[in-house]
Design a protein around this motif. Structure first.
Motif, mmCIF file in Angstrom:
data_model
loop_
_atom_site.group_PDB
_atom_site.id
_atom_site.type_symbol
_atom_site.label_atom_id
_atom_site.label_comp_id
_atom_site.label_asym_id
_atom_site.label_seq_id
_atom_site.Cartn_x
_atom_site.Cartn_y
_atom_site.Cartn_z
ATOM 1 N N THR A 169 -61.310 43.590 46.461
ATOM 2 C CA THR A 169 -62.181 44.753 46.540
ATOM 3 C C THR A 169 -61.778 45.573 47.766
ATOM 4 O O THR A 169 -61.380 45.024 48.791
ATOM 5 C CB THR A 169 -63.667 44.360 46.647
ATOM 6 O OG1 THR A 169 -63.850 43.528 47.796
ATOM 7 C CG2 THR A 169 -64.131 43.630 45.391
ATOM 8 N N TYR A 170 -61.870 46.873 47.629
ATOM 9 C CA TYR A 170 -61.370 47.775 48.662
ATOM 10 C C TYR A 170 -62.217 47.800 49.928
ATOM 11 O O TYR A 170 -61.779 48.327 50.945
ATOM 12 C CB TYR A 170 -61.238 49.191 48.091
ATOM 13 C CG TYR A 170 -60.157 49.285 47.057
ATOM 14 C CD1 TYR A 170 -58.821 49.327 47.416
ATOM 15 C CD2 TYR A 170 -60.476 49.316 45.695
ATOM 16 C CE1 TYR A 170 -57.812 49.400 46.462
ATOM 17 C CE2 TYR A 170 -59.474 49.390 44.732
ATOM 18 C CZ TYR A 170 -58.154 49.432 45.128
ATOM 19 O OH TYR A 170 -57.164 49.504 44.181
ATOM 20 N N ASP A 171 -63.398 47.214 49.894
ATOM 21 C CA ASP A 171 -64.249 47.229 51.080
ATOM 22 C C ASP A 171 -63.651 46.463 52.260
ATOM 23 O O ASP A 171 -64.087 46.641 53.393
ATOM 24 C CB ASP A 171 -65.653 46.712 50.754
ATOM 25 C CG ASP A 171 -65.666 45.288 50.219
ATOM 26 O OD1 ASP A 171 -64.619 44.795 49.768
ATOM 27 O OD2 ASP A 171 -66.747 44.674 50.242
ATOM 28 N N VAL A 172 -62.627 45.639 52.023
ATOM 29 C CA VAL A 172 -61.977 44.920 53.133
ATOM 30 C C VAL A 172 -61.151 45.852 54.010
ATOM 31 O O VAL A 172 -60.806 45.510 55.138
ATOM 32 C CB VAL A 172 -61.078 43.756 52.635
ATOM 33 C CG1 VAL A 172 -61.908 42.704 51.932
ATOM 34 C CG2 VAL A 172 -59.951 44.256 51.756
ATOM 35 N N GLU A 176 -61.544 48.267 56.059
ATOM 36 C CA GLU A 176 -62.307 48.955 57.096
ATOM 37 C C GLU A 176 -61.676 48.584 58.429
ATOM 38 O O GLU A 176 -61.252 47.441 58.621
ATOM 39 C CB GLU A 176 -63.784 48.540 57.071
ATOM 40 C CG GLU A 176 -64.521 48.919 55.794
ATOM 41 C CD GLU A 176 -64.625 50.426 55.586
ATOM 42 O OE1 GLU A 176 -64.559 51.182 56.578
ATOM 43 O OE2 GLU A 176 -64.764 50.855 54.425
ATOM 44 N N ASN A 195 -62.776 45.392 60.153
ATOM 45 C CA ASN A 195 -62.381 44.188 59.428
ATOM 46 C C ASN A 195 -60.889 43.915 59.586
ATOM 47 O O ASN A 195 -60.474 42.780 59.830
ATOM 48 C CB ASN A 195 -62.744 44.295 57.948
ATOM 49 C CG ASN A 195 -62.455 43.005 57.206
ATOM 50 O OD1 ASN A 195 -62.928 41.940 57.582
ATOM 51 N ND2 ASN A 195 -61.659 43.100 56.168
ATOM 52 N N THR A 202 -61.506 53.446 47.354
ATOM 53 C CA THR A 202 -62.740 54.099 46.936
ATOM 54 C C THR A 202 -63.226 55.104 47.969
ATOM 55 O O THR A 202 -63.998 55.995 47.636
ATOM 56 C CB THR A 202 -63.847 53.064 46.654
ATOM 57 O OG1 THR A 202 -64.000 52.219 47.801
ATOM 58 C CG2 THR A 202 -63.484 52.202 45.452
ATOM 59 N N GLU A 203 -62.776 54.984 49.220
ATOM 60 C CA GLU A 203 -63.147 55.902 50.298
ATOM 61 C C GLU A 203 -61.904 56.316 51.067
ATOM 62 O O GLU A 203 -61.043 55.461 51.333
ATOM 63 C CB GLU A 203 -64.124 55.222 51.266
ATOM 64 C CG GLU A 203 -65.414 54.749 50.651
ATOM 65 C CD GLU A 203 -66.302 55.886 50.211
ATOM 66 O OE1 GLU A 203 -66.251 56.970 50.837
ATOM 67 O OE2 GLU A 203 -67.047 55.707 49.236
ATOM 68 N N GLN A 223 -60.961 54.076 53.976
ATOM 69 C CA GLN A 223 -60.302 52.799 53.690
ATOM 70 C C GLN A 223 -58.788 52.968 53.674
ATOM 71 O O GLN A 223 -58.059 52.151 54.242
ATOM 72 C CB GLN A 223 -60.797 52.227 52.358
ATOM 73 C CG GLN A 223 -62.254 51.862 52.379
ATOM 74 C CD GLN A 223 -62.831 51.625 51.005
ATOM 75 O OE1 GLN A 223 -62.311 52.110 49.994
ATOM 76 N NE2 GLN A 223 -63.915 50.877 50.956
#
Length: 139
Positions: free
Chosen positions: A100-103, A105, A108, A126-127, A130
């Motif tokens: 998942t692309y949330d990593v 950041e 992180n 997604t952002e 990122q």
């Protein structure tokens, strides 16, 4: 009439394709990435050296990212297992796995020494932040 029908068909196809693509990765991952059999895990483990030629001066941590937005490689679970087992057996690094692309950041990524892209295809952050964090890490 034919031209209008063709445009309509293309539009319907595009909408259906877009909707189907939304959950494609999760669906395909669930279908394709079953747990590896113990025999395969054993063969992978036996291919890893027992010890390191050079010990790391400090502990290392890597992020293994394996999401596919395009072609999905069937070898991804094998590579993930290989990296996991190599780090565990040799003590050279600890590996964290994500799809998942949330990593991606900045805070992180600061805890990693390396990012391994395991057969990723057509990454779609997604952002914008990122993608910027990823590019900053690489730089």
């Amino acid at each position: 009439m034919f031209q209008r029908l063709t445009r309509y068909t293309a539009l319907v196809g595009l909408v259906c394709c877009t909707l189907a693509h939304a959950d494609r990765w999760e669906d395909e991952k669930a279908k394709r990435f079953k747990g590896l059999p113990d025999k395969i895990k054993s063969e992978i483990a036996s291919a890893i050296p027992e010890s390191l030629e050079v010990k790391p001066k400090k502990s290392r941590r890597i992020l293994v990212f394996y999401r596919c937005e395009g072609f999905i490689h069937g070898s991804i679970p094998h590579a993930n297992e290989s990296v996991r087992a190599m780090g565990e057996k040799t003590g050279a690094f600890t590996a964290d796995f994500a799809d998942t692309y949330d990593v991606f950041e900045k805070a992180n990524l600061a805890k990693y020494d390396a990012i391994l892209l395991n057969n990723t295809t057509h990454m779609k952050f997604t952002e914008p932040s990122q993608e910027a964090a990823f590019m900053d890490f690489v730089a």
